[in-house]
Structure formats: C-alpha cells, structure tokens
Enzyme design. Sequence first.
Site, PDB file in Angstrom:
ATOM      1  N   ASP A 160       0.829  -1.206   0.000  1.00  0.00           N
ATOM      2  CA  ASP A 160       0.000   0.000   0.000  1.00  0.00           C
ATOM      3  C   ASP A 160       0.859   1.250   0.000  1.00  0.00           C
ATOM      4  OD1 ASP A 160      -2.008   1.833   0.233  1.00  0.00           O
ATOM      5  OD2 ASP A 160      -2.611   1.274   2.250  1.00  0.00           O
ATOM      6  N   SER A 212       0.241   4.037   2.967  1.00  0.00           N
ATOM      7  CA  SER A 212       0.591   3.880   4.381  1.00  0.00           C
ATOM      8  C   SER A 212       2.081   3.586   4.490  1.00  0.00           C
ATOM      9  CB  SER A 212      -0.231   2.770   5.043  1.00  0.00           C
ATOM     10  OG  SER A 212       0.011   1.523   4.425  1.00  0.00           O
ATOM     11  N   ASN A 216       3.503   1.511   7.265  1.00  0.00           N
ATOM     12  CA  ASN A 216       3.743   0.566   8.344  1.00  0.00           C
ATOM     13  C   ASN A 216       3.550  -0.874   7.906  1.00  0.00           C
ATOM     14  OD1 ASN A 216       3.730   2.592  10.779  1.00  0.00           O
ATOM     15  ND2 ASN A 216       1.977   3.101   9.515  1.00  0.00           N
ATOM     16  N   TRP A 238       2.242  -4.240   9.545  1.00  0.00           N
ATOM     17  CA  TRP A 238       1.612  -4.821  10.725  1.00  0.00           C
ATOM     18  C   TRP A 238       0.907  -6.122  10.357  1.00  0.00           C
ATOM     19  CZ3 TRP A 238      -3.530  -5.839  10.532  1.00  0.00           C
ATOM     20  CH2 TRP A 238      -4.343  -5.047   9.694  1.00  0.00           C
ATOM     21  N   TYR A 285      -8.234   5.098  13.261  1.00  0.00           N
ATOM     22  CA  TYR A 285      -9.189   5.136  12.163  1.00  0.00           C
ATOM     23  C   TYR A 285     -10.465   5.814  12.660  1.00  0.00           C
ATOM     24  CZ  TYR A 285      -6.218   1.597   9.956  1.00  0.00           C
ATOM     25  OH  TYR A 285      -5.167   0.924   9.414  1.00  0.00           O
ATOM     26  N   ASP A 294      -2.335   6.113  -5.309  1.00  0.00           N
ATOM     27  CA  ASP A 294      -2.703   5.091  -4.326  1.00  0.00           C
ATOM     28  C   ASP A 294      -2.950   3.745  -4.998  1.00  0.00           C
ATOM     29  OD1 ASP A 294      -3.726   3.575  -2.258  1.00  0.00           O
ATOM     30  OD2 ASP A 294      -5.052   5.134  -1.512  1.00  0.00           O
ATOM     31  N   THR A 297      -6.613   1.485  -4.200  1.00  0.00           N
ATOM     32  CA  THR A 297      -7.987   1.708  -4.633  1.00  0.00           C
ATOM     33  C   THR A 297      -8.058   1.615  -6.150  1.00  0.00           C
ATOM     34  OG1 THR A 297      -9.881   3.223  -4.611  1.00  0.00           O
ATOM     35  CG2 THR A 297      -7.705   4.217  -4.777  1.00  0.00           C
TER      36      THR A 297
END
Length: 387
Positions: free
Chosen positions: A116, A119, A121, A123, A159, A276, A279
């Site tokens: 992505d 973002s 991170n 996780w 969020y 992005d 999406t």
Amino acid sequence: MIITSLVLGLLPLVSAGRIHKLKLHKIPPTSSNPALESAYLAEKYGSQMRQTPLMGAGGSGRRVARPATKDGEPLFWTQETILVAMVFLDQCVTRDFYFTETSLGNPPQSFKVILDTGSSNLWVPSTKCTSIACFLHTKYDSSASSTYKANGSEFSIHYGSGSMEGFVSNDVLTIGDLAIKKQDFAEATKEPGLAFAFGKFDGILGLIDEPVFSFRVGPSEEDGVKATFGGIDSSAYKGKITYVPVRRKAYWEVELEKVSFGDDDLELENTGAAIDTGTSLIALPTDMAEMLNTQIGAKKSWNGQYQVDCSKVPGLPELSFYFGGKPYPLKGSDYILEVQGTCISAFTGLDINLPGGSLWIIGDVFLRKYFTVYDLGRNAVGFAVSA
C-alpha cells in the site's frame, strides 16, 4: 488515518545494487460498488464522510450520516463500528485486492499482506490479540520464532472507527527472494470492531518510506501486477520517466495543477493527488465528481453506482491530469469500469480537506495506463507510459 508512536519504515528492504521483482496476486471482486469504496477511502484518509449508503432490503434510496446520538442518547463506538463493518464487509467483495505472500520469523510464518503506497507501516495480527478480526486471520507467534527480538514500543493507528493497537517487535522478514534481518514491525493486539474481520488479507505492508520502488499494473488479469524494489524495470515502461516532487510528506502525494475534460480546462490551486495502489477509483471533491458523472451521462443506480451505457464509452471525452506541467490523458475506456457487463464510472465524490489544500485520490484506473516510480531519495513520484 493518523499514525502515532512511530513510523515503521522499510528502509532496509533493499540490499545495495540489487533489484527485486515481485508479482502480486489479485483477489477479484464479486461485484462493484464505488460508493462503498469511497467510504473505505474516507476511513483510510481520515475524511469526514457525510453520508454512507445503507444496503439490503428497503435500503434503496436511503442515505445516512454517522450520527453522534440517537433518540437523545449518545452512540458509543460499538454502534458506530456496525456502520463501518457494513462498509468494509461490502468492500471485501466489491474491490480488487493486490497482495503478496510474506513471512516473518524462523521457521517462517506466512501472511497475506497488501502493498500500500497510502501507508508506511508493516503490521500483522498477533497471537496476543483478542479481537474478532484476529481470530479470522493468520497470527504471528513470537514464541515460535528463534530469531524474534522484543522491542515493546507501543503502536497505534487511529481510524474513524477506533484505534488499531499493538506493540513493535523485531524479526526476519522475507518477501519474494529477499530476506531482511532485524526488521521492525507491529503486532496488532486490537483491531477496531468488525472492520478488519472480513478482509481477505492478514496485514498491510506500507511503502511510504521505501527508498525506491515501482509499480506496473497490467491492463488485464493475465498481465498482472508487478512491484519492483531497489530500482526500476526498464521493460515495464515506454519513453522517459518524468519525476514530480512530493508536495507533502504524508502520502505519495504530488501537486495536481490542472484537469482537462474534453475541451474544458480546470486550473487548480493548493490541490494534491495521492497516487494510491490501494484503490481502483478516482476520488475527487463531491461537486466535481457529480459534474463529471453528469457530463458522461452516468445515471445513479439504487446502490450508489454511477452507470453508463456501455455502447457510449468509446465516444466519451478524454480526461487529463497535469503533473509537473505534463498531461496524463485517460480515455473513456480507462475511467469506466466494466464489471459483469455493467459499465460503472470511476469518479466518486470524497471531500478531503487537509492543511495545505484539498486531496484527490488517483487509483488503478490511472495506474493501469501509467508506470509509477516512488523515489524517497528524490522525494518524488515518477510517471511514464506503461509498456
């Protein structure tokens, strides 16, 4: 979303002098609903989504905002999460997911993660997590890895539906043919409500802080999606790469100077475009989205989709985005999605107003035509026509 405590960058992901190519796997949607995908983007980018469509029996034509109260009583987080879960559940069947298999630890523990660019991170769920979402996905078990190193720093991502919480750990990360020792990542111990329970992936591998990587999204499923780390695949594009400076260090966001549609030009000021990979749509201010959908003759259906007569798609006006003074045109066949014989507009309304101006989201309908490079050293995004 807002990231606190720390940013888990993946700077060590690429070894010096080597280029690593990685083919991504696709989880195709069983249907399409851009209205719900825009709700997903609102959660991701922290937009105040004014209305969310209600689906199901009797839902046609009804739209609601997220209320703070009901019958004079405050709505608590569990009630709000039901709305978010409805959005996310539908997202799991209405949008493409591109994921790759990664592993953590020794012996390796495998996870499906989304790459992505929105973002920063890495996780994955932890065995110490008690949320419903964690029970439905693969969990990392530090006690089963001989290379695990404790860190313990707190980790949270906020969020609209609540906070994902956890702590930082350290272990060997393997992605494709590359193994990275002593990689920091987050073990999620709390995933908000049901929002992540129905996702067909275990975690997210953020790419904001990667030194250089590139994406080529093929025009067909057979062609596929390829991510390249540590350099650029010269066979993936035609002509020259044009680099545009990142305007704000929050996403891979560049200045959107102008948009043209047919013979009409719209000059923009203080407007960013986030490139992005997460999406398939083009999200833009609501009034502009409605204007474009009107001009292409799109009609709003009962479930929020803007549908177009498929026979008229070849004659639709060309849409161009201007980055770094250069136009990047899309034909009607590029910005209209064909799903199971239905032609759907990729333009979706989403009002994201951040310090420094408004934000548009540019997704797969653009990336299928243009090869993109994300270069932290240059602090820029590169664009070229895909080969």
